[in-house]
Design a protein around this motif. Structure first.
Motif, PDB file in Angstrom:
ATOM      1  N   GLU A   1       0.826  -1.206   0.000  1.00  0.00           N
ATOM      2  CA  GLU A   1       0.000   0.000   0.000  1.00  0.00           C
ATOM      3  C   GLU A   1       0.861   1.257   0.000  1.00  0.00           C
ATOM      4  OE1 GLU A   1      -3.527   2.164   2.640  1.00  0.00           O
ATOM      5  OE2 GLU A   1      -2.953   0.094   3.050  1.00  0.00           O
TER       6      GLU A   1
ATOM      7  N   ALA B   1       2.201   1.773  -3.470  1.00  0.00           N
ATOM      8  CA  ALA B   1       1.187   2.293  -4.389  1.00  0.00           C
ATOM      9  C   ALA B   1       0.996   3.784  -4.193  1.00  0.00           C
ATOM     10  CB  ALA B   1      -0.129   1.546  -4.175  1.00  0.00           C
ATOM     11  N   ARG B   2       1.048   4.231  -2.952  1.00  0.00           N
ATOM     12  CA  ARG B   2       0.876   5.657  -2.670  1.00  0.00           C
ATOM     13  C   ARG B   2       2.045   6.480  -3.208  1.00  0.00           C
ATOM     14  NH1 ARG B   2      -1.563   5.709   3.532  1.00  0.00           N
ATOM     15  NH2 ARG B   2      -3.620   4.862   2.979  1.00  0.00           N
TER      16      ARG B   2
ATOM     17  N   ARG C   1       3.846   5.453  -5.896  1.00  0.00           N
ATOM     18  CA  ARG C   1       3.856   5.274  -7.349  1.00  0.00           C
ATOM     19  C   ARG C   1       2.932   6.280  -8.054  1.00  0.00           C
ATOM     20  NH1 ARG C   1       5.804   1.111 -10.205  1.00  0.00           N
ATOM     21  NH2 ARG C   1       6.139   0.009  -8.227  1.00  0.00           N
TER      22      ARG C   1
END
Length: 236
Positions: free
Chosen positions: A146, A149-150, A152
């Motif tokens: 997670e 992803a934040r 990216r």
């Protein structure tokens, strides 16, 4: 035999407004990239910096004295054609970020790394919403998916010009977090650069400076500071 270099053919370099941004003309002739694309720049300040580099050329053109022009060319000719791939490659640095791989000994180096790097990890957690965890040793341990992803998403959201600068900020430091710190102006650029060199500076203290290594470090520092400036010009 002297090395061939293109000769100056213009008298005046000027900034012009064009659809989508600004460009530079040499005696009324628009500058193009090495791939013959239109040199459309995102800000007047960047165009002014490019024009200044062209105006400063002597009888022969020296591309090495034109860093803003070269970075703009890279953004247009390279990054624009593979934006997603470049963004993914840079975002992946977060999973093996320099700031997360810590020495196990000696204690003084362990403490130096923590003092230099923990504040940036805290800053990323607070500002970017992504907490990366440090590890001792060199064995890879994946970061939280997670958090990755934040980190990216904002990389992919960058413009071609911002991403061109970000490429150098991240690759030169080995750290996605330090790259973000530079683009967010979290600290002075020089301070951010020095944070990336904690281990190298430790080695220099132990074994002394190596002339070749010192010269390489200076070139990397200059490139990092230029990338900070180029990113700023892209957003001005």
């Amino acid at each position: 035999m002297s090395e061939w270099a293109p000769k100056r053919f213009w008298t005046k370099a000027e900034v012009t407004e064009v659809p989508g941004g600004h460009s530079v003309e040499l005696d009324g002739r628009p500058v193009r990239t090495p791939a013959k694309a239109a040199l459309v720049l995102p800000s007047r300040d960047m165009a002014a910096a490019v024009a200044e580099e062209w105006q400063a050329q002597g009888d022969k053109i020296d591309p090495m004295t034109m860093p803003v022009t070269r970075s703009a060319n890279a953004a247009i000719d390279k990054v624009a054609h593979q934006h997603a791939e470049v963004a993914d490659m840079l975002a992946d640095y977060g999973d093996s970020d320099l700031l997360c791989y810590r020495a196990e000994s000696p204690q003084e180096l362990v403490e130096r790394e923590a003092a230099a790097w923990d504040p940036y990890l805290d800053w990323a957690a607070e500002t970017l919403g992504a907490r990366l965890e440090p590890r001792q040793g060199l064995m890879h341990q994946p970061q939280d998916a997670e958090a990755m992803a934040r980190l990216r998403a904002p990389v992919h959201a960058m413009s071609d010009f911002e991403l061109a600068a970000f490429h150098d900020l991240v690759s030169l430091t080995g750290s996605l977090v330090l790259g973000f710190a530079a683009t967010h102006r979290a600290r002075d650029p020089e301070e951010i650069w020095q944070a990336s060199r904690v281990d190298e500076l430790w080695q220099e203290e132990l074994w002394g400076e190596d002339e070749e290594g010192t010269a390489l470090a200076k070139r990397k520092r200059d490139a990092f500071l230029h990338a900070c400036r180029f990113h700023s010009l892209a957003r001005s």
